[in-house]
Design a protein around this motif. Structure first.
Motif, PDB file in Angstrom:
ATOM      1  N   SER A 267       0.852  -1.190   0.000  1.00  0.00           N
ATOM      2  CA  SER A 267       0.000   0.000   0.000  1.00  0.00           C
ATOM      3  C   SER A 267       0.888   1.241   0.000  1.00  0.00           C
ATOM      4  O   SER A 267       2.077   1.159   0.356  1.00  0.00           O
ATOM      5  CB  SER A 267      -0.882  -0.005   1.246  1.00  0.00           C
ATOM      6  N   ALA A 268       0.282   2.370  -0.359  1.00  0.00           N
ATOM      7  CA  ALA A 268       1.030   3.631  -0.301  1.00  0.00           C
ATOM      8  C   ALA A 268       1.110   4.085   1.156  1.00  0.00           C
ATOM      9  O   ALA A 268       2.175   4.445   1.653  1.00  0.00           O
ATOM     10  CB  ALA A 268       0.330   4.675  -1.152  1.00  0.00           C
ATOM     11  N   GLY A 269      -0.024   4.012   1.859  1.00  0.00           N
ATOM     12  CA  GLY A 269      -0.053   4.386   3.270  1.00  0.00           C
ATOM     13  C   GLY A 269       0.432   3.226   4.118  1.00  0.00           C
ATOM     14  O   GLY A 269       0.085   2.074   3.856  1.00  0.00           O
TER      15      GLY A 269
ATOM     16  N   PHE B 216       0.482   3.955  -7.216  1.00  0.00           N
ATOM     17  CA  PHE B 216      -0.948   4.252  -7.159  1.00  0.00           C
ATOM     18  C   PHE B 216      -1.270   5.730  -7.396  1.00  0.00           C
ATOM     19  O   PHE B 216      -2.448   6.097  -7.482  1.00  0.00           O
ATOM     20  CB  PHE B 216      -1.497   3.903  -5.765  1.00  0.00           C
TER      21      PHE B 216
ATOM     22  N   ARG C   6      -6.539   9.057   4.339  1.00  0.00           N
ATOM     23  CA  ARG C   6      -7.001   8.089   5.336  1.00  0.00           C
ATOM     24  C   ARG C   6      -8.127   8.751   6.126  1.00  0.00           C
ATOM     25  O   ARG C   6      -8.091   9.968   6.368  1.00  0.00           O
ATOM     26  CB  ARG C   6      -5.878   7.722   6.309  1.00  0.00           C
TER      27      ARG C   6
ATOM     28  N   HIS D 168     -13.222   3.102  -0.230  1.00  0.00           N
ATOM     29  CA  HIS D 168     -11.743   3.020  -0.216  1.00  0.00           C
ATOM     30  C   HIS D 168     -11.204   2.262  -1.436  1.00  0.00           C
ATOM     31  O   HIS D 168     -10.549   1.232  -1.298  1.00  0.00           O
ATOM     32  CB  HIS D 168     -11.266   2.366   1.095  1.00  0.00           C
TER      33      HIS D 168
ATOM     34  N   VAL E  83      -7.367   3.611  -5.297  1.00  0.00           N
ATOM     35  CA  VAL E  83      -6.141   3.070  -5.903  1.00  0.00           C
ATOM     36  C   VAL E  83      -6.421   1.908  -6.851  1.00  0.00           C
ATOM     37  O   VAL E  83      -5.522   1.445  -7.550  1.00  0.00           O
ATOM     38  CB  VAL E  83      -5.150   2.547  -4.830  1.00  0.00           C
TER      39      VAL E  83
HETATM   40  O1  LIG Z   1      -5.192   3.247   0.465  1.00  0.00           O
HETATM   41  C1  LIG Z   1      -4.428   2.666  -0.230  1.00  0.00           C
HETATM   42  C2  LIG Z   1      -3.003   2.698  -0.069  1.00  0.00           C
HETATM   43  O2  LIG Z   1      -2.509   3.256   0.910  1.00  0.00           O
HETATM   44  O3  LIG Z   1      -2.309   2.137  -0.928  1.00  0.00           O
END
Ligand SMILES: O=CC(=O)O
Length: 343
Positions: free
Chosen positions: A102-104, A127, A260, A307, A310
């Protein structure tokens, strides 16, 4: 024959070579909630053996599985928002890399990883374009009431009520971006094409950015028609959009969140929306996903989404390549491609 078919053939060939020559593939632990499946394990399996506790021992708790199987594990693949904290890290004494998909990475205890000398990689920029597209889609939807108009037509109301409330124009809006990282920058690039006036807030001013910087989110909100939250969730950014910021944004202001849920004080946001104290919202993320405050269901000036900003096959493919490249780099002592700063 397409490139994809060719690489599928190469993958199959490599797999059978592995099987014939004895298995030298490094072992990678898959860390996932049972509800998260591996995207496509085929190309991963060319290069790595995967140890997946969910698949191998459906009923066995990790606290029992990992002490027996996880002692020599050096790399872990963390899927989606699966929490990774000290309780699991304690069971993995040889761990050196966490490759997040994930990015986060707010679901990972970064301080604990740092303390133990474990490197962390994330989805990098894989993403960013899709999330930025989605932020613009949410904004256009809120402004021009696309989802609400869709509901209006489908509910058969058009013949009875030919006048539909006007939406408002995106062109020329003052847009404040909270977090001008890779996603925020892509959002800005897109909105410049709509002649929006871009300003931003982030930890520090970006010397190379042409946009106006505010070191205070309230000041950014006062000077914006729209706020878009794109930053990482950390202890500093939790509830960065609070009551004061919402008041500063004002009755016509619109907020879009593709970062988020906890970036916004959701209880306050719901109050402000219900009482008409801000103009509208486009929300892809929430504080207690998958639960969404039901008060929002009634509001036509709010666009809700589960959500998925992405989620495109293209961004997954980019993620997949990046994850493999990070793991390969790690196992051959080369620099990681998308390391997360841990200090
Ligand atoms: O929310 C999606 C991510 O963080 O990749």
């Amino acid at each position: 024959i397409s490139e994809r078919q060719m690489s599928a053939q190469e993958n199959t060939l490599q797999k059978s070579r592995n099987e014939q020559e004895g298995d030298h593939r490094p072992l990678v632990l898959v860390h996932r909630l049972p509800t998260f499946s591996l995207l496509s394990s085929d190309s991963l399996l060319i290069h790595f053996r995967l140890l997946d506790p969910v698949a191998s021992a459906a009923d066995e708790p990790l606290q029992e599985f990992l002490p027996r199987h996880g002692q020599s594990i050096r790399a872990l693949l963390c899927l989606g928002p699966t929490p990774l904290k000290a309780d699991i890290l304690d069971l993995l004494p040889s761990l050196q890399l966490v490759a997040a998909c994930s990015a986060g990475v707010d679901h990972i205890d970064l301080a604990e990883c740092h303390r133990r000398g474990i490197a962390v990689t994330n989805a990098g920029t894989a993403f960013s374009e899709d999330v930025a597209d989605y932020a613009v889609a949410l904004l256009l939807d809120v402004l021009r009431r696309v989802s609400a108009a869709n509901r209006f037509v489908r509910s058969g109301l058009w013949p009875q009520k030919p006048d539909y409330p006007l939406g408002s124009k995106l062109w020329g809006k003052r847009v404040g971006i909270v977090g001008l990282g890779s996603i925020g920058s892509e959002v800005a690039k897109r909105l410049v094409a709509f002649d929006c006036r871009i300003a931003y807030n982030s930890r520090a001013k970006k010397p190379s950015s042409p946009y106006t910087y505010y070191d205070n989110v309230c000041d950014l909100a006062v000077n914006s028609d729209v706020l878009i939250t794109c930053c990482a969730l950390t202890s500093e950014t939790r509830h960065i959009i609070n009551k004061d910021v919402l008041t500063a944004l004002g009755k016509e202001g619109i907020i879009i969140n593709v970062g988020r849920g906890p970036l916004i004080d959701e209880k306050e946001l719901v109050q402000y929306l219900v009482q008409g104290e801000i103009g509208g919202a486009g929300l892809d993320v929430f504080e207690k996903e998958p639960y969404v405050p039901t008060e929002l269901f009634e509001l036509d000036n709010v666009v809700l989404s589960p959500h998925l900003a992405v989620l495109t096959p293209e961004s997954f493919e980019a993620l997949h390549e990046l994850v493999i490249a990070n793991l390969k780099a790690f196992f051959s002592n080369k620099p990681l491609l998308s390391p997360v700063r841990l200090d």
